[in-house]
Design an enzyme around this catalytic site. Structure first.
Site, PDB file in Angstrom:
ATOM      1  N   HIS A  53       0.804  -1.225   0.000  1.00 52.37           N
ATOM      2  CA  HIS A  53       0.000   0.000   0.000  1.00 52.37           C
ATOM      3  C   HIS A  53       0.842   1.283   0.000  1.00 52.37           C
ATOM      4  CE1 HIS A  53      -3.262  -2.705   1.468  1.00 52.37           C
ATOM      5  NE2 HIS A  53      -2.378  -3.144   2.320  1.00 52.37           N
TER       6      HIS A  53
HETATM    7  O1  RIB Z   1      -4.303  -0.340   5.526  1.00 50.21           O
HETATM    8  C1  RIB Z   1      -2.972  -0.292   5.084  1.00 50.21           C
HETATM    9  C2  RIB Z   1      -2.204   0.731   5.850  1.00 50.21           C
HETATM   10  O2  RIB Z   1      -2.227   0.406   7.243  1.00 50.21           O
HETATM   11  C3  RIB Z   1      -0.716   0.767   5.479  1.00 50.21           C
HETATM   12  O3  RIB Z   1      -0.203   2.053   5.697  1.00 50.21           O
HETATM   13  C4  RIB Z   1      -0.118  -0.212   6.443  1.00 50.21           C
HETATM   14  O4  RIB Z   1       1.267   0.054   6.693  1.00 50.21           O
HETATM   15  C5  RIB Z   1      -0.916   0.073   7.687  1.00 50.21           C
HETATM   16  O5  RIB Z   1      -0.340   1.206   8.327  1.00 50.21           O
END
Ligand code: RIB
Ligand code: CA
Length: 312
Positions: free
Chosen positions: A239
């Site tokens: 992500h």
């Molecule tokens: O939902 C994904 C996010 O939440 C990303 O930033 C992961 O590192 C967690 O922080």
């Protein structure tokens, strides 16, 4: 080069994002600030030190941010996804720690913003507590932030920590509402809707692992991270790296301007991000939300591999 600050809760995908930011030729990484989130603040801070050390970026000041959300504490972290050490159970693969923190996150960020001679890009890839506090306590510095790029939310595919909520927003919904609804800093949101499409497979990870020590360490997190981020396919979402790619190379992702709302109730929808597509009166605050439609997903994967590979 564009000044860049990254607020982060490393975190496996945060590690990918920090590596990309540290190596991007388009930006100058001016600060990293650690916030609670995937694991507790002490561990996210240690991991940020470890990553900056491994990347040879001990020159980048590290700030220590919020230990908990603005209003309602959450005990849930994401060690089940990122491992108890926050780096897929292989933190030691990332080498010795970099320098001690330079100070508190808000002070470090304020120093960078105050000294900047051009607008600063602020990438927020953890809970938005630090960003909300910064904008609340230093509204005078908001105009020095040229762009805020946030990894968070889910506007159409459901959540990853509850039926509707994505982890970063869910971890501090009041902070997320401040930043995404009430503030006026130009903002791009990179939600699960896109990051669950730009997933990477074993071949991609193998190529990364073969690229050199940083890629090898990042890829070594896969076994723990893939179990936690199980999407039912043999692929993993990174992500935060997708968000940082947009931060360093604006326009890489296709976006649509949307008026957002964040549920800050204490009910089952807490932390859900709502996109209001009714096209109400012009002048309403919109956020540029990254979407798969129009994004060159294969091109994004290739760019991520190229930028993260040691010698690619
Ligand atoms: O939902 C994904 C996010 O939440 C990303 O930033 C992961 O590192 C967690 O922080
Ligand atoms: Ca994160």
């Amino acid at each position: 080069m564009t000044p860049l600050i990254v607020d982060t809760d490393p975190g496996v995908d945060d590690a990918y994002a920090i590596a990309l930011a540290a190596r991007a030729s388009e930006v100058e990484l001016r600060a990293v600030t650690a916030v609670f989130g995937n694991v507790d603040l002490a561990t996210t801070t240690t991991n940020a030190r470890r990553l900056l050390g491994m990347l040879g970026r001990g020159d980048v000041p590290l700030g220590v941010g919020a230990e908990r959300p603005l209003i309602h504490p959450t005990t849930q972290r994401a060690a089940d996804v990122h491992g108890d050490d926050g780096l897929g159970g292989v933190a030691e693969r990332f080498g010795p720690l970099g320098p001690e923190p330079a100070g508190r996150a808000l002070d470090v960020i304020a120093d960078v913003l105050s000294a900047a001679t051009e607008p600063v890009v602020l990438a927020a890839i953890g809970p938005l507590t630090d960003v909300a506090l910064l904008l609340a306590t230093r509204p005078d510095l908001a105009e020095r932030i040229g762009r805020l790029v946030v990894m968070g939310g889910s506007i159409g595919i459901g959540g990853n920590v509850s039926a509707g909520a994505e982890f970063n927003v869910w971890s501090d919904p009041e902070a997320a509402r401040r930043v995404l609804v009430e503030e006026r800093v130009p903002t791009t949101l990179v939600p699960l809707d896109l990051t669950h499409v730009v997933t990477v497979d074993r071949a991609w990870l193998s190529a990364l692992a073969a690229s050199g020590p940083v890629g090898e360490a990042l890829a070594a997190t896969r076994d723990v991270y893939a179990r936690g981020e199980a999407l039912g396919v043999d692929r993993v979402p990174i992500h935060d790296a997708v968000a940082l790619l947009e931060a360093v190379a604006p326009g890489t992702l296709a976006t649509v301007p949307l008026e957002l709302e964040v549920d800050t109730s204490l009910g089952p929808a807490r932390g859900t991000v709502l996109a209001d597509r009714r096209g109400r009166a012009p002048g309403g605050r919109t956020v540029d939300v990254a979407v798969p439609d129009g994004t060159d997903v294969d091109g994004v994967r290739a760019a991520l591999l190229r930028r993260l590979g040691d010698h690619m």
